[in-house]
Write an enzyme that holds these catalytic residues in place. Structure first.
Site, PDB file in Angstrom:
ATOM      1  N   ASN A 175     -31.854 -43.081  34.483  1.00 27.67           N
ATOM      2  CA  ASN A 175     -31.108 -43.954  35.389  1.00 27.67           C
ATOM      3  C   ASN A 175     -31.891 -45.241  35.593  1.00 27.67           C
ATOM      4  O   ASN A 175     -33.101 -45.282  35.407  1.00 27.67           O
ATOM      5  CB  ASN A 175     -30.924 -43.272  36.752  1.00 27.67           C
ATOM      6  CG  ASN A 175     -29.764 -42.305  36.753  1.00 27.67           C
ATOM      7  OD1 ASN A 175     -28.868 -42.378  35.919  1.00 27.67           O
ATOM      8  ND2 ASN A 175     -29.769 -41.377  37.691  1.00 27.67           N
TER       9      ASN A 175
ATOM     10  N   GLU B  67     -35.587 -43.611  42.785  1.00 29.74           N
ATOM     11  CA  GLU B  67     -35.452 -44.616  41.721  1.00 29.74           C
ATOM     12  C   GLU B  67     -34.908 -45.947  42.253  1.00 29.74           C
ATOM     13  O   GLU B  67     -34.459 -46.784  41.467  1.00 29.74           O
ATOM     14  CB  GLU B  67     -34.516 -44.068  40.639  1.00 29.74           C
ATOM     15  CG  GLU B  67     -35.043 -42.811  39.976  1.00 29.74           C
ATOM     16  CD  GLU B  67     -33.987 -42.049  39.187  1.00 29.74           C
ATOM     17  OE1 GLU B  67     -34.339 -41.469  38.155  1.00 29.74           O
ATOM     18  OE2 GLU B  67     -32.816 -42.010  39.615  1.00 29.74           O
TER      19      GLU B  67
ATOM     20  N   LYS C 213     -23.292 -48.226  34.406  1.00 28.35           N
ATOM     21  CA  LYS C 213     -23.961 -47.070  35.033  1.00 28.35           C
ATOM     22  C   LYS C 213     -24.749 -47.534  36.261  1.00 28.35           C
ATOM     23  O   LYS C 213     -24.768 -46.849  37.297  1.00 28.35           O
ATOM     24  CB  LYS C 213     -24.894 -46.410  34.000  1.00 28.35           C
ATOM     25  CG  LYS C 213     -25.661 -45.176  34.494  1.00 28.35           C
ATOM     26  CD  LYS C 213     -24.785 -43.954  34.595  1.00 28.35           C
ATOM     27  CE  LYS C 213     -25.516 -42.734  35.095  1.00 28.35           C
ATOM     28  NZ  LYS C 213     -26.382 -42.087  34.103  1.00 28.35           N
TER      29      LYS C 213
ATOM     30  N   ASN D 207     -21.451 -36.353  46.718  1.00 27.71           N
ATOM     31  CA  ASN D 207     -20.743 -37.540  46.211  1.00 27.71           C
ATOM     32  C   ASN D 207     -19.317 -37.629  46.746  1.00 27.71           C
ATOM     33  O   ASN D 207     -18.819 -38.709  47.062  1.00 27.71           O
ATOM     34  CB  ASN D 207     -20.721 -37.531  44.677  1.00 27.71           C
ATOM     35  CG  ASN D 207     -22.104 -37.703  44.081  1.00 27.71           C
ATOM     36  OD1 ASN D 207     -23.086 -37.868  44.792  1.00 27.71           O
ATOM     37  ND2 ASN D 207     -22.197 -37.644  42.762  1.00 27.71           N
TER      38      ASN D 207
ATOM     39  N   PRO E 102     -39.671 -32.978  30.492  1.00 24.71           N
ATOM     40  CA  PRO E 102     -38.675 -31.900  30.457  1.00 24.71           C
ATOM     41  C   PRO E 102     -38.191 -31.495  31.856  1.00 24.71           C
ATOM     42  O   PRO E 102     -38.336 -30.347  32.280  1.00 24.71           O
ATOM     43  CB  PRO E 102     -39.426 -30.745  29.769  1.00 24.71           C
ATOM     44  CG  PRO E 102     -40.867 -30.987  30.091  1.00 24.71           C
ATOM     45  CD  PRO E 102     -41.039 -32.475  30.269  1.00 24.71           C
TER      46      PRO E 102
END
Length: 297
Positions: free
Chosen positions: A94, A257, A175, A193, A8
């Site tokens: 992701n 990641e 993606k 971004n 969560p």
């Protein structure tokens, strides 16, 4: 439905709140061992959820896995023996490659993969902010999952829009391309971004996208350089004030990641004997930043 959300964090909390508000029986499975977890979404009233409830896990019709991609195996594996074989498992994160590491263990279950463009930010342990409305695509990972298209309607009723995509692999690669372009650069430059629209970043972005296109096409997925370049530009503009998850991870000195985003691309490129110097450079730069914390500590 009886739904358990594993992980969560921001996106997990966003889904948990919306699913509960639309009448589902929602439990959480988080790192905290507290019996109840409170979530407050934006200005809505606080909601209380059971946490790490073994009975809820055993009775789950749907397990929504929203942990970080590098946590998937370690977070999911201990729960395997407690989940009903009829439970639908949805992985929403992701990056790519983590679910493949669990292919054998997942074979008895209906498994779906999802990708979302909703933005969420946890501003405290209990507060989550819905920072950007988006769309979610969901599709089958295995044959059992292909029979679970009805789950689209369940999720769409809670947090629209959700669409079924029988070719989810293509959506995941798209993606991944966006993440390869935006995440490492924003993390290295420590910028939002929108700053990637500046002229000084265009050559690097173009090279990243060109390399990703070559790999995608070698995987026999029909996405062109022009399509991907346009999509990346649209995402940079649409999320211009946002910080990427990798930028946040590097800023807070958390494991990123990168291995399941650029790292997955590099592995796939190697299999096809494709050179990816720009992606390799960005990958090494992030790994160097991460190892500097370990060495410093």
């Amino acid at each position: 439905m009886n739904i358990v959300v594993l992980g969560p964090g921001a996106i997990g909390a966003l889904w948990a709140s919306h699913l509960k508000s639309s009448g589902h029986n929602v439990s959480l499975w988080g790192r905290s061992s507290t019996e109840q977890t409170v979530i407050q979404l934006d200005d809505s009233p606080e909601q209380s959820f059971p946490n790490q409830n073994a009975q809820a896990l055993h009775e789950a019709d749907l397990l929504l896995v929203t942990v970080k991609v590098w946590q998937v195996k370690s977070a999911f594996t201990p729960l395997l023996s407690s989940i009903s074989k009829d439970c639908i498992i949805v992985f929403m994160h992701n990056g790519m490659g983590a679910v493949d590491e669990l292919k054998a263990e997942l074979s008895p279950f209906p498994v779906l993969l999802a990708t979302t463009t909703h933005g969420a930010l946890k501003t405290s342990s209990s507060k989550v902010s819905h920072t950007g409305k988006g769309a979610t695509q969901i599709g089958p990972y295995n044959a059992q999952g292909a029979r679970c298209e009805f789950i689209t309607e369940v999720l769409n009723h809670s947090l629209p829009s959700v669409q079924w995509n029988s070719d989810i692999e293509k959506a995941l690669w798209q993606k991944l391309a966006i993440n390869c372009a935006i995440n490492p650069l924003t993390a290295i430059e420590q910028c939002n971004n929108g700053q990637l629209a500046e002229s000084r970043y265009q050559a690097s972005l173009a090279a990243v996208i060109q390399e990703v296109t070559s790999v995608i096409q070698a995987e026999e997925i029909t996405l062109s350089y022009d399509e991907l370049h346009k999509t990346v530009a649209v995402v940079i503009e649409a999320t211009k004030t946002n910080y990427s998850s990798m930028r946040q991870d590097i800023f807070y000195q958390r494991k990123s990641e990168i291995d399941f985003i650029t790292g997955y691309l590099l592995k796939t490129a190697k299999r096809h004997h494709i050179n990816t110097p720009e992606n390799d450079k960005l990958y090494q730069a992030i790994k160097q930043i991460e190892s500097s914390w370990i060495n410093h500590d």
